[in-house]
Design an enzyme around this catalytic site. Structure first.
Site, PDB file in Angstrom:
ATOM      1  N   HIS A 466       0.796  -1.228   0.000  1.00  0.00           N
ATOM      2  CA  HIS A 466       0.000   0.000   0.000  1.00  0.00           C
ATOM      3  C   HIS A 466       0.830   1.282   0.000  1.00  0.00           C
ATOM      4  CE1 HIS A 466      -3.416  -2.466   2.096  1.00  0.00           C
ATOM      5  NE2 HIS A 466      -3.348  -2.707   0.803  1.00  0.00           N
TER       6      HIS A 466
HETATM    7  C1  LIG Z   1      -0.092  -7.344  -4.636  1.00  0.00           C
HETATM    8  C2  LIG Z   1      -1.001  -6.215  -4.252  1.00  0.00           C
HETATM    9  C3  LIG Z   1      -2.102  -6.464  -3.440  1.00  0.00           C
HETATM   10  C4  LIG Z   1      -2.944  -5.422  -3.073  1.00  0.00           C
HETATM   11  N1  LIG Z   1      -4.107  -5.709  -2.409  1.00  0.00           N
HETATM   12  C5  LIG Z   1      -5.010  -4.729  -2.225  1.00  0.00           C
HETATM   13  C6  LIG Z   1      -6.308  -5.036  -1.715  1.00  0.00           C
HETATM   14  O1  LIG Z   1      -6.649  -6.199  -1.474  1.00  0.00           O
HETATM   15  N2  LIG Z   1      -7.167  -4.001  -1.526  1.00  0.00           N
HETATM   16  C7  LIG Z   1      -6.821  -2.711  -1.787  1.00  0.00           C
HETATM   17  O2  LIG Z   1      -7.628  -1.811  -1.543  1.00  0.00           O
HETATM   18  N3  LIG Z   1      -5.604  -2.398  -2.290  1.00  0.00           N
HETATM   19  C8  LIG Z   1      -4.718  -3.380  -2.550  1.00  0.00           C
HETATM   20  N4  LIG Z   1      -3.531  -3.076  -3.129  1.00  0.00           N
HETATM   21  C9  LIG Z   1      -3.209  -1.661  -3.396  1.00  0.00           C
HETATM   22  C10 LIG Z   1      -3.962  -1.054  -4.578  1.00  0.00           C
HETATM   23  O3  LIG Z   1      -4.035  -1.944  -5.656  1.00  0.00           O
HETATM   24  C11 LIG Z   1      -3.261   0.250  -4.960  1.00  0.00           C
HETATM   25  O4  LIG Z   1      -3.315   1.131  -3.854  1.00  0.00           O
HETATM   26  C12 LIG Z   1      -3.879   0.948  -6.159  1.00  0.00           C
HETATM   27  O5  LIG Z   1      -3.890   0.115  -7.273  1.00  0.00           O
HETATM   28  C13 LIG Z   1      -3.080   2.217  -6.454  1.00  0.00           C
HETATM   29  O6  LIG Z   1      -3.557   2.790  -7.621  1.00  0.00           O
HETATM   30  P1  LIG Z   1      -2.671   3.788  -8.472  1.00  0.00           P
HETATM   31  O7  LIG Z   1      -3.519   4.238  -9.602  1.00  0.00           O
HETATM   32  O8  LIG Z   1      -2.079   4.809  -7.564  1.00  0.00           O
HETATM   33  O9  LIG Z   1      -1.430   2.918  -8.996  1.00  0.00           O
HETATM   34  P2  LIG Z   1      -1.433   1.593  -9.863  1.00  0.00           P
HETATM   35  O10 LIG Z   1      -2.740   0.894  -9.789  1.00  0.00           O
HETATM   36  O11 LIG Z   1      -0.223   0.833  -9.455  1.00  0.00           O
HETATM   37  O12 LIG Z   1      -1.279   2.111 -11.363  1.00  0.00           O
HETATM   38  C14 LIG Z   1      -0.152   2.761 -11.886  1.00  0.00           C
HETATM   39  C15 LIG Z   1      -0.114   2.461 -13.393  1.00  0.00           C
HETATM   40  O13 LIG Z   1       0.786   3.351 -14.021  1.00  0.00           O
HETATM   41  C16 LIG Z   1       1.604   2.624 -14.905  1.00  0.00           C
HETATM   42  N5  LIG Z   1       2.852   3.368 -15.041  1.00  0.00           N
HETATM   43  C17 LIG Z   1       3.733   3.628 -14.061  1.00  0.00           C
HETATM   44  N6  LIG Z   1       4.755   4.366 -14.534  1.00  0.00           N
HETATM   45  C18 LIG Z   1       4.494   4.589 -15.840  1.00  0.00           C
HETATM   46  C19 LIG Z   1       5.191   5.285 -16.853  1.00  0.00           C
HETATM   47  N7  LIG Z   1       6.337   5.908 -16.601  1.00  0.00           N
HETATM   48  N8  LIG Z   1       4.656   5.309 -18.097  1.00  0.00           N
HETATM   49  C20 LIG Z   1       3.479   4.687 -18.358  1.00  0.00           C
HETATM   50  N9  LIG Z   1       2.787   3.997 -17.414  1.00  0.00           N
HETATM   51  C21 LIG Z   1       3.287   3.961 -16.174  1.00  0.00           C
HETATM   52  C22 LIG Z   1       1.755   1.276 -14.229  1.00  0.00           C
HETATM   53  O14 LIG Z   1       2.218   0.273 -15.116  1.00  0.00           O
HETATM   54  C23 LIG Z   1       0.355   1.043 -13.698  1.00  0.00           C
HETATM   55  O15 LIG Z   1      -0.469   0.467 -14.658  1.00  0.00           O
HETATM   56  C24 LIG Z   1      -2.651  -4.091  -3.489  1.00  0.00           C
HETATM   57  C25 LIG Z   1      -1.550  -3.837  -4.310  1.00  0.00           C
HETATM   58  C26 LIG Z   1      -0.729  -4.888  -4.708  1.00  0.00           C
HETATM   59  C27 LIG Z   1       0.455  -4.602  -5.588  1.00  0.00           C
END
Ligand SMILES: Cc1cc2nc3c(=O)[nH]c(=O)nc-3n(C[C@H](O)[C@H](O)[C@H](O)COP(=O)(O)OP(=O)(O)OC[C@H]3O[C@@H](n4cnc5c(N)ncnc54)[C@H](O)[C@@H]3O)c2cc1C
Length: 538
Positions: A466
């Site tokens: 997280h």
């Molecule tokens: C293994 C795991 C289990 C989890 N379990 C839970 C759960 O059960 N419940 C819960 O609420 N949360 C859970 N989480 C956390 C939750 O999934 C994240 O908090 C959430 O997805 C964050 O969203 P985000 O949009 O900030 O980032 P992300 O969902 O990580 O998205 C970022 C995206 O940007 C892309 N990206 C990054 N850099 C670049 C770049 N330079 N150029 C182009 N694309 C790029 C990445 O490839 C990715 O697709 C878990 C996370 C993981 C990894």
């Protein structure tokens, strides 16, 4: 504003939990052109759909496969950090638990000067995003894009866990996202018909047919293009070639808590001295970029199970058929089926401990296995005092950044997890578990004193996945974005993802990230300078 050739109105970097929401919402307006850049590829892997298989995605082609620097308070271990690199981002590889945190988390954000982020302000966006299986209520929405469901399969050990909690005087809580957060209950999950419902499933796929939305996969953004103090586009690398694309209105970074600050730093936006040290010319000084990293550390506590009921037989032929034909049975389990939110000392405004239960041996991210039936707990610190950082190791645009989580750097952080381990043991010794509990495998019955348990925690802690906070919203010197999520001092550039949280919420971070993006989409559509007063329903 004039439209340039090949230009888009909005460029969103990252098709993760937040980026998919933005792409879906912003492209609802047929008059704007939206480009979504994603470093990973399509979400075709079978294990993405099958809930119980999520850990099979670790260290696969859909994982950034990060590691921390040596952790100073965890015996200098370098800890594995999975992050989704695929459409849906981490919401395509996560454990699907649907938790919003505590209402006071948001009151705290607001008290830091973030107008519009109190609980009453954000609740409508949780409801807007939600399609709640149990129906609509004061706390839940129906008809939104993201399916929130009860688990189709609940293991008998999970029922024992809930009975044990009751036996210990922990109040049952059927809905952690309702009136109260504290207590013990089953988790709801982001699933639809027994399958994962990621950000891509909920928001992006229904929008893919729109002519005003372009999605480029395997396009790794490497720099925000700046003209004086305005973001005008993005440079990216695709199949080894460098290209750039222009944004007429805004560039929106949704790369997540590791990559969004990294991209700002690579663009010269960050602490000037640190940038110079790695050979990047500072374009705009913002001292807080990459700072304020927060995460939830946990340890696995494992037991032998004396009855053959655990998830160890989840992949039997019968269960595979049940899943393939009916989307039922143990393969629809997210493994982490239930939990407890608790406070380990008086005077806390939010729970500091989340105790996760799984009818399985979940150790070392699922890489370690055990040939017998087992069950386990994941006592997790959810109100950490420790702060870490993301920093560049070099000016190499495609290299991983340095991650310093700085886990358990305070005595209190360590103490909470130690208390959590003790609570696991009380549950395993309860009447409800009498017929199930075998030997304690981890940490083992010889580990008894507070000191011994603390040493176990330092040796065994891992991420609960997280990370947040590295482009925090606020008004102080370390704030990176304002309450409209605009990067301070740069025009036409926002950050919209988990990195903007000023303080980590007491719970899992996916639902709050979706909420953040829903709210951001409304702010962007309303025009940057207007404070939104109502939630748009589309
Ligand atoms: C293994 C795991 C289990 C989890 N379990 C839970 C759960 O059960 N419940 C819960 O609420 N949360 C859970 N989480 C956390 C939750 O999934 C994240 O908090 C959430 O997805 C964050 O969203 P985000 O949009 O900030 O980032 P992300 O969902 O990580 O998205 C970022 C995206 O940007 C892309 N990206 C990054 N850099 C670049 C770049 N330079 N150029 C182009 N694309 C790029 C990445 O490839 C990715 O697709 C878990 C996370 C993981 C990894």
């Amino acid at each position: 504003m004039s439209r340039r050739a090949n230009g888009y109105d909005y460029i969103i970097v990252g098709a993760g939990a937040a980026g998919c929401v933005l792409a879906g919402r912003l492209s609802e307006d047929p008059h704007v052109r939206v480009l979504l850049l994603e470093a990973g590829g399509a979400d075709r892997a079978r294990e993405i759909r099958i809930p119980a298989a999520f850990s099979r995605l670790f260290k696969s082609s859909v994982d950034w496969n990060y590691s921390t620097e040596p952790e100073p308070h965890a015996h200098n271990r370098q800890l594995y950090w999975p992050r989704g690199k695929v459409l849906g981002g981490s919401s395509s590889i996560n454990a699907m638990i649907y938790i919003r945190g505590n209402r006071l988390d948001y009151e705290h954000w607001k008290s830091l000067g973030n107008e519009g982020w109190g609980y009453a302000d954000v609740l409508p966006y949780f409801l807007k995003s939600e399609n709640q299986q149990r129906g609509a209520s004061q706390y839940h929405g129906t008809g939104g894009p993201l399916c929130v469901s009860d688990l189709r399969y609940v293991n008998p050990l999970t029922q024992a866990f809930l009975a044990a909690a009751k036996e210990l005087g922990i109040p049952p809580n059927p809905d952690f996202n309702g009136v109260e957060q504290d207590g013990a209950g089953p988790y709801q999950v982001t699933q639809r018909n027994g399958q994962r419902h990621s950000g891509a499933d909920a928001y992006l796929k229904p929008a893919l047919g729109r002519p005003n939305l372009t999605v480029l996969t395997e396009a790794h953004a490497t720099r925000v293009l700046l003209e004086s103090n305005r973001a005008v586009g993005v440079e990216y690398v695709s199949q080894g070639e460098t290209a750039s694309v222009v944004a007429d209105r805004e560039v929106i970074l949704s790369g997540g808590a590791i990559n969004s600050p990294q991209l700002l730093l690579l663009s010269g936006i960050g602490p000037a001295e640190e940038l110079k040290r790695v050979g990047i010319r500072p374009a705009h000084e913002l001292r807080g970029v990459g700072k304020n990293l927060q995460d939830h550390p946990m340890v696995s506590v494992g037991y032998l199970c004396r009855q053959p009921v655990s998830m160890a037989s989840a992949e039997s032929l019968g269960n595979l058929l049940r899943y393939v034909l009916f989307k039922r049975g143990p393969l629809t389990s997210n493994v982490a089926e239930a939990g407890i939110f608790a406070r380990t000392r008086p005077g806390l405004d939010v729970p500091d401990l989340q105790l996760i239960f799984g009818p399985a041996y979940y150790v070392n991210h699922g890489f370690d296995t055990h040939k017998e039936h087992c069950f386990g707990f994941g006592p997790t610190l959810v109100a950490p005092e420790s702060r870490g950082e993301i920093a560049l190791r070099s000016a190499d645009r495609l290299a991983a950044p340095a991650i310093r989580a700085n886990y358990v750097s305070t005595e209190n952080d360590l103490r909470v997890i130690v208390e959590g381990v003790r609570l696991c043991r009380r549950i395993a010794r309860s009447k409800a578990f009498r017929t199930y509990s075998g030997d304690e495998l981890i940490p083992g019955s010889s580990v008894t004193s507070d000191q011994d348990i603390a040493e176990f925690v330092r040796c065994a802690l891992q991420t609960l996945y997280h990370p947040v906070g590295t482009c925090k919203m606020g008004q102080d010197d370390l704030a990176v974005v304002d309450a409209h999520l605009r990067v301070r001092g740069i025009e036409a550039l926002r950050v919209v993802d988990a990195s903007i949280m000023p303080r980590i919420i007491a719970g899992n971070t996916n639902a709050p990230t979706v909420m953040i993006a829903e709210k951001a989409a409304d702010m962007i559509r309303a025009g940057s300078d207007r404070t939104d007063t109502s939630v748009r329903r589309h």
